[in-house]
Design a protein around this motif. Structure first.
Motif, short mmCIF file in Angstrom:
data_model
loop_
_atom_site.label_atom_id
_atom_site.label_comp_id
_atom_site.label_asym_id
_atom_site.label_seq_id
_atom_site.Cartn_x
_atom_site.Cartn_y
_atom_site.Cartn_z
N ASP A 590 58.21 35.97 50.54
CA ASP A 590 57.68 35.75 51.88
C ASP A 590 58.72 34.92 52.63
OD1 ASP A 590 56.15 35.44 54.14
OD2 ASP A 590 54.63 34.15 53.22
N ALA A 604 55.68 39.65 51.80
CA ALA A 604 54.80 39.99 50.69
C ALA A 604 54.00 38.74 50.35
CB ALA A 604 55.61 40.47 49.49
N THR A 606 50.54 38.42 49.79
CA THR A 606 49.38 38.50 48.91
C THR A 606 49.81 38.84 47.49
OG1 THR A 606 49.01 40.87 49.25
CG2 THR A 606 48.05 39.36 50.88
N SER A 608 48.74 41.16 45.55
CA SER A 608 48.92 42.60 45.34
C SER A 608 50.26 43.07 45.92
CB SER A 608 47.77 43.38 45.98
OG SER A 608 47.71 43.13 47.38
N GLN A 609 50.63 42.57 47.08
CA GLN A 609 51.93 42.93 47.66
C GLN A 609 53.08 42.44 46.78
OE1 GLN A 609 51.41 40.99 51.41
NE2 GLN A 609 50.69 42.82 52.47
N GLN A 610 52.94 41.25 46.25
CA GLN A 610 53.99 40.71 45.39
C GLN A 610 54.13 41.53 44.11
OE1 GLN A 610 52.56 36.70 45.01
NE2 GLN A 610 53.00 36.22 47.17
N THR A 642 54.56 49.89 51.17
CA THR A 642 53.49 49.22 51.93
C THR A 642 53.67 47.70 51.97
OG1 THR A 642 51.91 48.96 50.09
CG2 THR A 642 51.87 51.06 51.28
N ILE A 643 54.93 47.25 52.06
CA ILE A 643 55.24 45.83 52.18
C ILE A 643 55.62 45.53 53.63
CG2 ILE A 643 56.71 43.94 51.40
CD1 ILE A 643 54.91 45.10 49.22
#
Length: 742
Positions: A590, A604, A606, A608-610, A642-643
């Motif tokens: 981030d 990123a 969250t 899930s994003q990470q 989807t990042i």
């Protein structure tokens, strides 16, 4: 509660910071604000700032699955419908012909990052603000504060109220769009100018910026101060007290103090000034600077600002008992409408379905073209930044704005020309009775008068509110000072970065490193947007009552408001974000990353994003992989993953952005010579009353004669004023040089 907007019903379906700030301001001045939660809202309201931003509102006790039915039932009685998700748009004509629909997208019609969620950091990168922030290295800097989102909310409230003012004339509502990119264009209005003939990227100037007399210095005792000597008057006084007046005669400057901003002169001038401040304590220098009347101040901690006696004295610290959080201390209302004040009455309350009664809004006449405030006239006596920009923002909204200048002109009119766009200029000597008489003639046909003079100046010039009210009983005045009315610092001169330092913004951005001078003139720019909102509220009040009034605000009040999410206090709140030298971002994944040909901002945030990012080809530490790839290639792959991510662009790159050009966010404009340059253009979108022209700054006295004719003076009277030196006339502004002062 009662207030100037107590006849307005506001339906709020937003989930982000910008929407919450916009509807909070409407609620602070009496509007009935109802928040309806729906399945479209995917951002939790756990940011501590929502303890403040949700004040003076109600939230509907509803099942999100039934939200649309409840919205449909409320819309016929709604005046302003606010949303930040495109799927929440409705058909205005079917719901309510008088409805003002206020849309706050994260960016614009199309969002460059995946998901399109609100993000101050991605906005700052994408619109060139991160890259424009002064830094040690040649690189972008991540913002500690969500200042662009705060500006978006304030400006959105101003635009909504200007549409309400237009509705009073036409009986019709309209669609108003204020995207994050609009707010970023305001935030960077004077630092986002691209001149194709001079398109050279200057080397980094360090965290204090390029201006040796408008920057921060460390003193002999290790404490820091900010020196706000922006104009020649203050620069000469500073050199005198520092005993380095020989700088002025140095052949490298050639007698031109603006030449200090040239790359070739920055280092040696700063070295001379740095050595002098390092020789004595901060208190020693602040005493001398105060005696010389030079704007300056200490650089202090953010944690102390809300308890400062000045903040208390101007009403910018308030307390609420929140049923969820307990006792809360927060910034108050930064604008004082003396004839119809706002109030902080309580935290958000849960309510059952209300019964909103629709008020018939009968059509009066067709909306006037050229902005929702078309037909209103503003006289702007402001100088340097907040005052002129407030007038320019009102010009963007369609008002006829007249820049009233001294005979020698606003000393900042060249470097700060973008703050004066869209105005006409009259240069007039208000110290002479004949000049004041001519100004009074202008006041008779005006709706608003703006100034940002030091306390006492209006009285000395005999143009204070009481005198103007005797001339025009419906007049509205707007005044900004450094520190506000009352309190120990009220008589002190104040500039934006002086308040950045005193309020703790510089320390917060710098973290454990050096204090950082924010390139964005956050307090000045925001004061201007707040001023535009205050004027629109006062116009609504005048429409209902016939009464004008005096409005005042301050950079000190704005500096507290613009740290609202950071200063709001209650037991157990998480600590506010702090930065560091060339701050990269709050966390791995981030933050800003360098690529082979530039920089990107990855968010990123969250779990899930990470997980998606670290399990991709980029791995646990993507920095090395990014460095081996082209910027656009990395962004394309992150989009596929989807990042959310955006390019950290140079300002010059914005010129080639198809969406920014199509929507006139970046606009090709022309000098009188015909040579083109690029600058921020449209700052909001109105479906029926938008502007489409390019607004230029006026030359000194360029419109003196035509304005006096419009005020009813005979040509013989105008000739006498010119021949006696009471007014001057001039040509259009040349716009030869764009020299950044910060």
């Amino acid at each position: 509660m009662t207030g100037p907007l107590d006849d307005l019903y506001v339906l709020d379906t937003t989930s982000g910071v910008a929407g919450a700030v916009a509807t909070m301001l409407l609620g602070d001045f009496g509007a009935t604000v109802l928040r309806v939660e729906s399945g479209l809202q995917d951002q939790p309201r756990d940011n501590p700032g929502f303890a403040m931003w949700d004040r003076n509102k109600s939230v509907l006790a509803n099942d999100p699955g039934t939200a649309q039915n409840e919205i449909d039932r409320l819309l016929p009685g709604t005046d302003i419908y606010v949303y930040d998700h495109p799927d929440a748009a409705i058909d205005i004509a079917d719901a309510n012909p008088g409805l003002v629909q206020l849309y706050l997208p994260a960016y614009l019609d199309e969002c460059p990052w995946f998901g399109g969620a609100e993000s101050n950091e991605l906005l700052s990168a994408a619109l060139g603000i991160s890259m424009r922030q002064s830094s040690f290295e040649d690189r972008p800097v991540d913002p500690v504060y969500p200042h662009i989102l705060y500006i978006q909310g304030i400006w959105a409230a101003a635009c909504a109220m200007s549409a309400i003012a237009q509705r009073a004339q036409s009986g019709r509502g309209q669609m108003v769009t204020v995207g994050g990119a609009h707010a970023a264009a305001i935030a960077g209005c004077a630092t986002s100018i691209v001149d194709p003939t001079q398109n050279v990227v200057a080397p980094p100037a360090g965290p204090g910026g390029p201006n040796a007399t408008y920057t921060r210095y460390e003193c002999a005792d290790g404490r820091w101060l900010f020196l706000g000597a922006l104009t020649p008057k203050f620069q000469l006084a500073t050199f005198a007290l520092l005993e380095i007046t020989d700088i002025v005669q140095d052949p490298r400057l050639g007698g031109d103090l603006d030449a200090m901003l040239l790359v070739s002169n920055r280092a040696w001038v700063r070295e001379r000034v740095t050595a002098r401040f390092a020789a004595e304590s901060r208190d020693h220098w602040l005493t001398l600077l105060m005696q010389a009347d030079v704007p300056a101040g200490p650089i202090e901690s953010r944690e102390d600002w809300l308890d400062h006696p000045q903040v208390e004295a101007i009403g910018m610290r308030v307390h609420l008992d929140d049923p969820r959080r307990g006792p809360v201390t927060m910034p108050g209302i930064p604008l004082n409408l003396t004839g119809s004040p706002g109030a902080v009455n309580g935290p958000i309350q849960t309510v059952e379905m209300p019964d909103w009664q629709s008020t018939p809004k009968l059509a009066a006449k067709a909306p006037a073209p050229g902005g929702p405030l078309s037909g209103f006239r503003v006289l702007d006596l402001g100088t340097v930044l907040a005052g002129p920009l407030a007038g320019s923002l009102l010009a963007e909204l369609g008002a006829d704005v007249v820049k009233v200048e001294p005979l020698t002109g606003d000393p900042f009119r060249t470097k700060g020309f973008m703050y004066n766009r869209g105005m006409r200029s009259i240069a007039i000597n208000l110290r002479e009775s004949a000049g004041r008489a001519a100004f009074y003639d202008l006041v008779r046909g005006a709706d608003v008068v703006i100034d940002n003079f030091r306390p006492g100046v209006l009285d000395r010039l005999q143009i204070d509110y009481d005198r103007l009210k005797d001339i025009n009983s419906r007049i509205i005045t707007l005044s900004f000072t450094g520190y506000g009315e009352g309190g120990p610092l009220s008589a002190m001169p104040g500039f934006d970065p002086v308040l950045q330092g005193l309020s703790g913004m510089m320390r917060a951005q710098g973290g454990d490193g050096e204090p950082v001078f924010l390139t964005m003139a956050v307090n000045d720019i925001t004061s201007a947007a707040l001023g535009a909102f205050g004027v629109a509220v006062a116009l609504h009040h005048r429409e209902r009552t016939g009464d004008g009034q005096r409005i005042w605000g301050s950079l000190a009040g704005t500096s507290a408001f613009m740290q609202s999410g950071e200063l709001t206090r209650f037991a157990g709140r998480p600590p506010a974000r702090t930065g560091g030298n060339d701050f990269n971002g709050p966390a791995p994944l981030d933050q800003l990353y360098q690529t082979a040909d530039g920089w990107i901002r990855v968010q990123a945030a969250t779990a899930s994003q990470q997980e998606i990012l670290t399990q991709s080809k980029f791995g646990q530490d993507p920095a090395a992989v990014f460095m081996g790839m082209q910027r656009d290639e990395v962004l394309a792959e992150l989009q596929t993953l989807t990042i959310p991510a955006a390019a950290a662009r140079q300002v010059a790159e914005l010129v080639d952005d198809e969406q920014l050009r199509r929507l006139d966010i970046i606009q090709e404009q022309s000098r009188p010579s015909g040579i083109a340059y690029y600058a921020p253009g449209r700052l909001a979108s109105f479906s029926t009353t938008g502007r489409s022209d390019a607004m230029s700054p006026p030359g000194l006295g360029e419109h003196s004669v035509e304005l006096l004719r419009e005020a009813g003076l005979e040509q013989s009277q105008i000739d006498e004023l010119i021949s006696s030196g009471i007014i001057v006339t001039g040509d259009p502004m040349a716009l030869d040089n764009f020299l950044s002062y910060r």
